[in-house]
Design a protein around this motif. Structure first.
Motif, PDB file in Angstrom:
ATOM      1  N   ALA A   9       0.725  -1.268   0.057  1.00 24.53           N
ATOM      2  CA  ALA A   9      -0.113   0.019  -0.120  1.00 24.53           C
ATOM      3  C   ALA A   9       0.887   1.123  -0.038  1.00 24.53           C
ATOM      4  CB  ALA A   9      -0.936  -0.050   1.143  1.00 24.53           C
ATOM      5  N   ASP A  10       1.753   1.274   0.933  1.00 31.22           N
ATOM      6  CA  ASP A  10       2.837   2.442   0.702  1.00 31.22           C
ATOM      7  C   ASP A  10       3.353   2.601  -0.366  1.00 31.22           C
ATOM      8  OD1 ASP A  10       1.993   3.016   3.399  1.00 31.22           O
ATOM      9  OD2 ASP A  10       3.734   1.976   4.373  1.00 31.22           O
ATOM     10  N   ARG A  11       4.022   1.532  -1.137  1.00 32.86           N
ATOM     11  CA  ARG A  11       4.799   1.463  -2.247  1.00 32.86           C
ATOM     12  C   ARG A  11       3.730   2.224  -3.425  1.00 32.86           C
ATOM     13  NH1 ARG A  11       6.209  -3.996  -3.846  1.00 32.86           N
ATOM     14  NH2 ARG A  11       3.975  -4.091  -4.878  1.00 32.86           N
ATOM     15  N   ALA A  12       2.512   1.597  -3.158  1.00 28.47           N
ATOM     16  CA  ALA A  12       1.664   2.094  -4.564  1.00 28.47           C
ATOM     17  C   ALA A  12       1.297   3.765  -4.280  1.00 28.47           C
ATOM     18  CB  ALA A  12       0.247   1.286  -4.225  1.00 28.47           C
ATOM     19  N   GLU A  13       0.875   4.044  -2.973  1.00 28.75           N
ATOM     20  CA  GLU A  13       0.920   5.473  -2.728  1.00 28.75           C
ATOM     21  C   GLU A  13       2.168   6.491  -3.247  1.00 28.75           C
ATOM     22  OE1 GLU A  13       0.324   8.617   0.885  1.00 28.75           O
ATOM     23  OE2 GLU A  13      -0.476   6.480   1.214  1.00 28.75           O
ATOM     24  N   ALA A  14       3.340   5.826  -3.008  1.00 31.92           N
ATOM     25  CA  ALA A  14       4.573   6.588  -3.168  1.00 31.92           C
ATOM     26  C   ALA A  14       4.569   6.502  -4.793  1.00 31.92           C
ATOM     27  CB  ALA A  14       5.690   5.992  -2.615  1.00 31.92           C
ATOM     28  N   LEU A  15       4.475   5.502  -5.327  1.00 28.87           N
ATOM     29  CA  LEU A  15       4.501   5.458  -7.048  1.00 28.87           C
ATOM     30  C   LEU A  15       3.539   6.285  -7.745  1.00 28.87           C
ATOM     31  CD1 LEU A  15       5.753   1.754  -7.388  1.00 28.87           C
ATOM     32  CD2 LEU A  15       7.038   3.841  -7.644  1.00 28.87           C
ATOM     33  N   ASP A  16       2.386   6.560  -7.020  1.00 30.28           N
ATOM     34  CA  ASP A  16       1.527   7.367  -7.822  1.00 30.28           C
ATOM     35  C   ASP A  16       2.136   8.833  -7.712  1.00 30.28           C
ATOM     36  OD1 ASP A  16      -0.477   5.442  -8.185  1.00 30.28           O
ATOM     37  OD2 ASP A  16      -1.512   6.042  -6.265  1.00 30.28           O
ATOM     38  N   ALA A  17       2.821   9.181  -6.727  1.00 27.50           N
ATOM     39  CA  ALA A  17       3.374  10.571  -6.848  1.00 27.50           C
ATOM     40  C   ALA A  17       4.654  10.484  -7.505  1.00 27.50           C
ATOM     41  CB  ALA A  17       3.909  10.989  -5.311  1.00 27.50           C
ATOM     42  N   LEU A  18       5.405   9.793  -8.098  1.00 31.13           N
ATOM     43  CA  LEU A  18       6.561   9.569  -8.733  1.00 31.13           C
ATOM     44  C   LEU A  18       6.109   9.119 -10.237  1.00 31.13           C
ATOM     45  CD1 LEU A  18       9.030   7.758  -6.229  1.00 31.13           C
ATOM     46  CD2 LEU A  18       8.783  10.263  -7.001  1.00 31.13           C
ATOM     47  N   ASP A  19       5.383  10.109 -10.960  1.00 31.78           N
ATOM     48  CA  ASP A  19       4.752   9.562 -12.203  1.00 31.78           C
ATOM     49  C   ASP A  19       5.903   9.122 -13.388  1.00 31.78           C
ATOM     50  OD1 ASP A  19       2.536  10.780 -11.467  1.00 31.78           O
ATOM     51  OD2 ASP A  19       2.826  12.738 -12.137  1.00 31.78           O
ATOM     52  N   GLU A  20       7.187   9.697 -13.273  1.00 28.84           N
ATOM     53  CA  GLU A  20       8.194   9.180 -14.194  1.00 28.84           C
ATOM     54  C   GLU A  20       9.049   8.024 -13.995  1.00 28.84           C
ATOM     55  OE1 GLU A  20       8.294  10.919 -17.286  1.00 28.84           O
ATOM     56  OE2 GLU A  20       6.850  12.209 -16.546  1.00 28.84           O
ATOM     57  N   TRP A  21       8.699   7.419 -12.715  1.00 31.90           N
ATOM     58  CA  TRP A  21       9.413   6.269 -12.324  1.00 31.90           C
ATOM     59  C   TRP A  21       8.603   5.147 -12.339  1.00 31.90           C
ATOM     60  CZ3 TRP A  21      14.409   6.497 -10.188  1.00 31.90           C
ATOM     61  CH2 TRP A  21      14.965   7.857  -9.957  1.00 31.90           C
ATOM     62  N   ASP A  22       9.303   4.018 -12.841  1.00 33.98           N
ATOM     63  CA  ASP A  22       8.527   2.703 -13.026  1.00 33.98           C
ATOM     64  C   ASP A  22       9.183   1.714 -12.045  1.00 33.98           C
ATOM     65  OD1 ASP A  22       7.347   3.329 -15.440  1.00 33.98           O
ATOM     66  OD2 ASP A  22       9.348   3.209 -16.530  1.00 33.98           O
ATOM     67  N   PHE A  23       8.243   0.943 -11.672  1.00 35.26           N
ATOM     68  CA  PHE A  23       8.347  -0.074 -10.709  1.00 35.26           C
ATOM     69  C   PHE A  23       8.962  -1.414 -11.317  1.00 35.26           C
ATOM     70  CE2 PHE A  23       7.096  -3.636  -7.658  1.00 35.26           C
ATOM     71  CZ  PHE A  23       8.065  -3.547  -6.811  1.00 35.26           C
ATOM     72  N   GLU A  24      10.098  -2.005 -10.869  1.00 28.95           N
ATOM     73  CA  GLU A  24      10.646  -3.098 -11.375  1.00 28.95           C
ATOM     74  C   GLU A  24      10.271  -4.104 -10.669  1.00 28.95           C
ATOM     75  OE1 GLU A  24      15.067  -4.626 -12.479  1.00 28.95           O
ATOM     76  OE2 GLU A  24      14.325  -2.983 -13.595  1.00 28.95           O
TER      77      GLU A  24
END
Length: 98
Positions: A9-24
């Motif tokens: 949940a914390d990862r999903a929230e953080a990645l929502d704010a980091l538009d240009e970053w991709d999760f590997e």
């Protein structure tokens, strides 16, 4: 000090704010590619990131080919993505965004 891996949940929230970053997922990491006008600009950017990383004692995995810089952030001690990676990504973004 123990560094905790982010919950899903914390990862999903953080990645929502980091538009240009991709999760590997395979490496439990975030990645982003930056493109500059030339090698000098790319190298200058890497120098600024290096100073941030040294100050935070959190160093990226990265590569540079001419005008492109690819960055991967993960926290090995936590076994994956942590708040340190999110903080570093935000600091890196601040270097390139007006």
């Amino acid at each position: 000090m123990t560094i905790e891996q982010l919950s899903e949940a914390d990862r999903a929230e953080a990645l929502d704010a980091l538009d240009e970053w991709d999760f590997e997922e395979a490496r439990e990491a975030i990645t982003r590619s930056f493109t500059f006008a030339d090698f000098s600009q790319a190298f200058a950017f890497m120098t600024r990131v290096a100073l941030l990383a040294e100050k935070a004692d959190h160093h990226p995995e990265w590569s540079n080919v001419w005008n492109r810089v690819d960055i991967l952030l993960t926290t090995h001690d936590a076994g994956g993505l942590s708040h340190r990676d999110i903080d570093m990504a935000e600091a890196i973004d601040a270097l390139v965004e007006p």
